[in-house]
Enzyme design. Structure first.
Site, mmCIF file in Angstrom:
data_model
loop_
_atom_site.group_PDB
_atom_site.id
_atom_site.type_symbol
_atom_site.label_atom_id
_atom_site.label_comp_id
_atom_site.label_asym_id
_atom_site.label_seq_id
_atom_site.Cartn_x
_atom_site.Cartn_y
_atom_site.Cartn_z
ATOM 1 N N ASP A 273 -18.134 64.749 102.888
ATOM 2 C CA ASP A 273 -18.539 65.183 101.556
ATOM 3 C C ASP A 273 -19.378 64.116 100.875
ATOM 4 O OD1 ASP A 273 -17.107 67.401 102.031
ATOM 5 O OD2 ASP A 273 -15.747 67.193 100.313
ATOM 6 N N GLU B 235 -21.270 61.781 102.199
ATOM 7 C CA GLU B 235 -22.636 61.693 102.730
ATOM 8 C C GLU B 235 -23.494 62.839 102.210
ATOM 9 O OE1 GLU B 235 -22.894 60.311 107.151
ATOM 10 O OE2 GLU B 235 -20.839 61.000 106.785
ATOM 11 N N TYR B 236 -22.869 64.023 102.172
ATOM 12 C CA TYR B 236 -23.583 65.191 101.664
ATOM 13 C C TYR B 236 -24.011 64.950 100.218
ATOM 14 C CZ TYR B 236 -24.543 70.050 100.456
ATOM 15 O OH TYR B 236 -25.138 71.212 100.038
ATOM 16 N N ASP B 237 -23.058 64.470 99.408
ATOM 17 C CA ASP B 237 -23.361 64.173 98.009
ATOM 18 C C ASP B 237 -24.485 63.154 97.905
ATOM 19 O OD1 ASP B 237 -21.437 65.917 97.262
ATOM 20 O OD2 ASP B 237 -19.980 64.415 96.600
ATOM 21 N N SER C 122 -23.877 104.913 103.672
ATOM 22 C CA SER C 122 -22.474 104.623 103.873
ATOM 23 C C SER C 122 -22.187 104.896 105.355
ATOM 24 C CB SER C 122 -21.670 105.538 102.960
ATOM 25 O OG SER C 122 -20.319 105.266 103.058
ATOM 26 N N LEU C 123 -20.950 104.717 105.788
ATOM 27 C CA LEU C 123 -20.633 104.953 107.199
ATOM 28 C C LEU C 123 -19.553 106.016 107.335
ATOM 29 C CD1 LEU C 123 -20.423 101.277 108.534
ATOM 30 C CD2 LEU C 123 -22.124 102.985 109.196
ATOM 31 N N GLU D 212 -19.172 95.689 116.211
ATOM 32 C CA GLU D 212 -19.075 94.447 115.450
ATOM 33 C C GLU D 212 -18.027 94.578 114.356
ATOM 34 O OE1 GLU D 212 -22.988 95.032 112.644
ATOM 35 O OE2 GLU D 212 -23.302 94.275 114.668
ATOM 36 N N LYS E 49 -16.072 94.935 111.001
ATOM 37 C CA LYS E 49 -16.393 95.501 109.686
ATOM 38 C C LYS E 49 -15.716 94.602 108.658
ATOM 39 C CE LYS E 49 -16.606 99.829 107.141
ATOM 40 N NZ LYS E 49 -16.029 99.420 105.883
ATOM 41 N N ASP F 202 -14.623 93.097 105.149
ATOM 42 C CA ASP F 202 -14.250 93.719 103.901
ATOM 43 C C ASP F 202 -14.774 92.899 102.732
ATOM 44 O OD1 ASP F 202 -13.134 95.780 102.586
ATOM 45 O OD2 ASP F 202 -11.111 94.935 102.516
ATOM 46 N N ARG G 185 -25.453 97.255 96.574
ATOM 47 C CA ARG G 185 -25.706 98.575 97.128
ATOM 48 C C ARG G 185 -25.941 99.609 96.034
ATOM 49 N NH1 ARG G 185 -22.158 101.826 101.558
ATOM 50 N NH2 ARG G 185 -20.530 101.931 100.002
ATOM 51 N N TYR H 116 -26.163 91.686 109.023
ATOM 52 C CA TYR H 116 -26.047 92.490 110.237
ATOM 53 C C TYR H 116 -27.145 93.532 110.370
ATOM 54 C CZ TYR H 116 -23.505 95.139 106.691
ATOM 55 O OH TYR H 116 -23.139 95.749 105.536
ATOM 56 N N LYS I 211 -22.417 100.819 116.550
ATOM 57 C CA LYS I 211 -23.806 101.206 116.283
ATOM 58 C C LYS I 211 -24.539 101.420 117.587
ATOM 59 C CE LYS I 211 -23.919 98.242 112.220
ATOM 60 N NZ LYS I 211 -24.345 96.971 111.640
ATOM 61 N N LYS J 94 -11.618 102.525 111.620
ATOM 62 C CA LYS J 94 -10.811 101.907 110.559
ATOM 63 C C LYS J 94 -9.377 101.722 111.033
ATOM 64 C CE LYS J 94 -13.271 101.878 106.511
ATOM 65 N NZ LYS J 94 -13.423 102.916 105.518
ATOM 66 N N CYS K 95 12.232 78.460 81.796
ATOM 67 C CA CYS K 95 11.407 78.122 82.956
ATOM 68 C C CYS K 95 12.300 77.773 84.150
ATOM 69 C CB CYS K 95 10.505 76.950 82.597
ATOM 70 S SG CYS K 95 9.690 76.219 84.020
ATOM 71 N N CYS L 75 12.098 73.799 84.797
ATOM 72 C CA CYS L 75 12.564 72.773 83.862
ATOM 73 C C CYS L 75 13.643 73.266 82.919
ATOM 74 C CB CYS L 75 11.403 72.211 83.060
ATOM 75 S SG CYS L 75 10.703 73.385 81.892
ATOM 76 N N CYS M 292 5.310 78.388 80.608
ATOM 77 C CA CYS M 292 6.140 77.244 80.268
ATOM 78 C C CYS M 292 5.260 76.269 79.504
ATOM 79 C CB CYS M 292 6.686 76.561 81.518
ATOM 80 S SG CYS M 292 7.475 74.978 81.146
ATOM 81 N N CYS N 125 7.015 69.496 82.397
ATOM 82 C CA CYS N 125 7.719 70.367 83.346
ATOM 83 C C CYS N 125 7.424 69.947 84.794
ATOM 84 C CB CYS N 125 7.270 71.805 83.134
ATOM 85 S SG CYS N 125 7.855 72.933 84.402
HETATM 86 P P1 AMP Z 1 -17.624 102.296 103.684
HETATM 87 O O1 AMP Z 1 -17.719 101.443 102.432
HETATM 88 O O2 AMP Z 1 -16.228 102.484 104.151
HETATM 89 O O3 AMP Z 1 -18.447 103.515 103.610
HETATM 90 O O4 AMP Z 1 -18.277 101.407 104.836
HETATM 91 C C1 AMP Z 1 -19.628 101.076 104.805
HETATM 92 C C2 AMP Z 1 -19.766 99.638 104.405
HETATM 93 O O5 AMP Z 1 -19.193 98.767 105.359
HETATM 94 C C3 AMP Z 1 -21.194 99.215 104.382
HETATM 95 O O6 AMP Z 1 -21.827 99.576 103.189
HETATM 96 C C4 AMP Z 1 -21.083 97.726 104.491
HETATM 97 O O7 AMP Z 1 -20.978 97.154 103.202
HETATM 98 C C5 AMP Z 1 -19.750 97.499 105.166
HETATM 99 N N1 AMP Z 1 -19.854 96.745 106.431
HETATM 100 C C6 AMP Z 1 -19.084 95.681 106.755
HETATM 101 N N2 AMP Z 1 -19.404 95.188 107.957
HETATM 102 C C7 AMP Z 1 -20.418 95.943 108.438
HETATM 103 C C8 AMP Z 1 -21.191 95.923 109.628
HETATM 104 N N3 AMP Z 1 -20.957 95.025 110.603
HETATM 105 N N4 AMP Z 1 -22.159 96.833 109.775
HETATM 106 C C9 AMP Z 1 -22.388 97.750 108.811
HETATM 107 N N5 AMP Z 1 -21.691 97.827 107.656
HETATM 108 C C10 AMP Z 1 -20.712 96.928 107.451
HETATM 109 ZN ZN ZN Z 2 8.853 74.404 83.021
#
Ligand code: AMP
Ligand code: ZN
Length: 687
Positions: A32, A34-36, A81-82, A113, A115, A117, A136, A222, A283, A307, A401, A404, A419, A424
């Site tokens: 850190d 060195e980075y700084d 969407s998927l 690949e 997915k 969250d 989106r 992706y 895909k 899913k 608490c 304490c 608290c 404490c």
């Molecule tokens: P859903 O929200 O369930 O309709 O799923 C679609 C969303 O999954 C997309 O809009 C992306 O934001 C998300 N997502 C996450 N990983 C991937 C991936 N590897 N390829 C495509 N979509 C992805």
């Molecule tokens: Zn306390």
């Protein structure tokens, strides 16, 4: 000797590489410190040569001021969407449909690949520079969140690619990072994020990019909108070559059997990933075949998402206790009979707040349904009333608490207990832990259980006492699991921290409400060290802090109150006595700048953004005033200036200045005759 421009390019490149190693490969290449060091050198260089500052400089990640709202971005290629599949039959059905549609005459391959969250994002590079990022939204129209996305350090601001490059991906947060963010929110009395998706989406849509910068967001890309490649795999490879962050957990599958195999394999793998995944995206690899398959009104026909079902389970809730955070906030926690869920054993679940317990009428002894899926923190979904044992009573929030024993305060309008006992031990344990973390004093050797032991044994009664531990060697040796060697290591780490940390780290570690690492840096740059802050007068400090752009009224008050508090002052003085030396590398004071001795309030609209102008003023030795006050030399007025500002300027005796006049000042008003001064073009970037 490289020229300043060459050195600038070198530093930008080096910092970008370290970011990549740290945020994408998870393999830091420098400490850190060195980075700084590199970062500070870059900043100093840009101070001297403001003309070198460009939108791709790492110093420009943060800096934009809060906005009123987001601009809409309408995209040429819609974000779809998927469709989902939930079991093997449905995967096989998807595969069959794809093959049917292609009349079985093509050799189709798939890429599977993770997915992730999080929240989806589209990012455009023009001529190699990141110029636009949008959410989106409804697919066609999203929101311009460029300033926020620029703060994501995993993302290069410049790539070696001259073509227009529009990439798509997912912004997300590591599980461990979410825990830390939630810890902070708990301490500040704010609601925790229930899951990483909320944390990512919420952070992307903050109006103030400086707060986004505090959130450890990451991104994986992706997809590429432009069709420069024949297959998805080639495209992914090219993204990686450009230094863009891509997940490396994908696999090419040539058959249904291989797909099913990957799904099984990935289910095991995903528990060990540091980020949350809710499934797998399948895909079609060949772009040409994608064209043939096309889209339905909502989904591509060439992709689908497997899913994982959210896993839930029933268990008995034995007791409800409260965790004490470092600001004293009490968070109710459910202690459960251990139950295996989504690959881990769950024995505790956060109950978030008092209202939730009351709403769901959760009682000790109840059988509850617990869920952990796409959620780092296990949730208590509901009570199984049929299994409620006799004689239970509604849960009563504690009046004292648990750490304490002092009475707790219930804040009005907030479903939270606090608290308020400054001494404490529960608060101290949580605070000390935070004080020693990597973003603060970085005393890694002080692990969680050691911190607890130190507090419980009374060896440490405030943060300063950490630095007196070397006098307590004997007592340390008596602690559990502390041999000669480990005591030496701990003391060594403390020695290292005594003089080896910058002031902003100390400030961060103090855990002043509302102050995170970014704000701490601004404050540290203003005051330089602890002595100067302790000597500042409270009201003056409040004003000085509020005048810094990046620090709001509330935060200024919080800091001033902290430094006015007698027991905090005593603790900080003790630190100084113990030789804690945390200094901020001096920001080069711009001596003899053209604007020295002048102050400016900026109003109206200009070609440059407000904060870019502020920066210029400071770079040339001038002072920025957020509003016109007594002593403000100039009101720098652009287009569409309100009458109140003009009136204020007149009342307070500030001279009105237009852009031309400002440029003239920059060039040294006396030296530059009027008219000639406007030769300088404002730089294209907005800083
Ligand atoms: P859903 O929200 O369930 O309709 O799923 C679609 C969303 O999954 C997309 O809009 C992306 O934001 C998300 N997502 C996450 N990983 C991937 C991936 N590897 N390829 C495509 N979509 C992805
Ligand atoms: Zn306390």
């Amino acid at each position: 000797m490289p020229t300043p421009a060459e050195r600038h390019a070198q530093l930008c490149e080096e910092i970008a590489q370290h970011n990549y190693a740290y945020y994408v490969l998870d393999q830091p290449t420098v400490s850190d410190a060195e980075y700084d060091g590199l970062f500070n050198e870059l900043r100093a260089l840009e101070k001297q040569h403001p003309e070198l500052v460009g939108p791709a400089s790492p110093t420009q990640r943060i800096g934009a001021e809060p906005r009123e709202g987001f601009t809409k971005v309408t995209r040429a290629v819609r974000m779809y969407s998927l469709d989902n599949v939930y079991d093997e039959d449905e995967v096989s059905e998807f595969d069959r449909r794809v093959r049917d549609e292609l009349h079985g005459d093509a050799t189709v391959s798939y890429v599977a690949e993770p997915k992730i969250d999080g929240a989806s994002i589209e990012i455009t590079y023009e001529d190699g520079v990141l110029v636009l990022a949008s959410t989106r939204g409804d697919g066609e129209t999203g929101e311009d969140v460029t300033a926020n996305v620029r703060t994501i350090r995993a993302l290069p601001l410049r790539i070696p690619e001259k073509r227009t490059f529009t990439v798509r991906g997912e912004v997300f947060i590591y599980g461990a990072d979410l825990d830390a963010v939630n810890e902070q929110r708990k301490a500040d009395g704010e609601a925790e994020f229930a899951n990483p998706r909320n944390a990512a989406a919420g952070s992307l849509r903050l109006l103030d990019p400086r707060i986004t910068a505090e959130r450890p967001l990451r991104v994986y890309l992706y997809d590429l909108v432009e069709r420069y490649f024949d297959t998805h795999l080639e495209m992914l490879e090219h993204l990686a070559e450009l230094g863009l962050p891509t997940h490396r957990a994908h696999r090419r599958c040539d058959s249904l059997a291989e797909l099913l195999d990957f799904i099984e394999h990935f289910d095991e793998l995903r528990a060990s990933l540091p980020y949350e995944t809710d499934g797998i995206v399948i895909k079609v690899n060949e772009m040409g075949l994608r064209d043939e398959l096309g889209f339905t009104s909502r989904f591509p026909r060439w992709a689908t998402a497997w899913k994982y079902a959210a896993e839930t389970g029933e268990t008995v809730l034995r007791s409800i206790t409260a965790d004490v955070g470092r600001t004293g906030a009490l968070t109710p926690v459910a202690n459960l009979d251990p139950i295996p869920l989504s690959g881990t054993t769950v024995s505790r679940a956060s109950l978030h707040n008092l209202d939730m317990i009351a709403d769901k009428d959760i009682r000790e002894g109840d059988t509850v349904v617990v869920q952990k899926a796409g959620e780092i923190i296990p949730q208590v979904l509901r009570v199984v009333l049929e299994k409620r044992p006799e004689g239970t009573t509604p849960w009563e929030p504690p009046t004292t608490c648990p750490a304490c024993g002092e009475p707790v305060a219930r804040e009005e309008g907030v479903a939270a207990l606090r608290c308020v006992n400054a001494r404490c031990p529960g608060r101290l344990r949580a605070g000390l832990w935070y004080f020693t973390r990597r973003s603060a004093m970085d005393i890694d050797r002080l692990g969680k259980s050691l911190v607890e032991q130190l507090v419980d044994a009374g060896l440490v009664q405030d943060f300063a006492d950490v630095f007196a531990l070397k006098e307590k060697r004997e007592a340390l040796l008596e602690l559990e699991r502390m041999g000669e060697k480990s005591v030496d290591k701990v003391l060594e780490a403390i020695e290292d921290a005594r003089e080896g940390r910058t002031f902003d780290r100390l400030l961060t570690g103090l855990g002043i409400p509302l102050v995170g690492t970014v704000a701490a840096k601004l404050i540290a740059e203003k005051y330089g060290d602890l002595r100067h802050m302790l000597d500042a007068e409270t009201e003056a400090m409040k004003e000085e802090l509020a005048a810094i752009h990046g620090i709001g009224e509330k935060m200024a008050e919080s800091v001033a109150a902290f430094f006015a508090d007698e027991s905090q002052r005593a603790m900080l003085e003790k630190m100084l006595v113990l030789g804690v030396k945390a200094e901020q590398p001096r920001k080069e004071k711009v001596e003899g700048g053209a604007l020295e001795g002048m102050s400016f309030c900026v109003t109206g609209s200009f070609e440059l953004k407000r904060d870019a102008i502020w920066k210029r003023i400071e770079e040339h030795g001038g002072e920025v005033h957020k509003s016109v006050k007594k002593g403000t030399t100039y009101l720098l007025a652009g287009d569409k200036v309100g009458k109140t500002k003009m009136d204020a300027a007149e009342k307070k005796g500030a001279k009105i200045l237009d852009w031309e006049g400002f440029l003239a000042l920059l060039e040294g008003a006396a030296a530059a005759p009027e008219g000639e001064a406007s030769g300088e073009e404002p730089p294209a970037d907005d800083g």
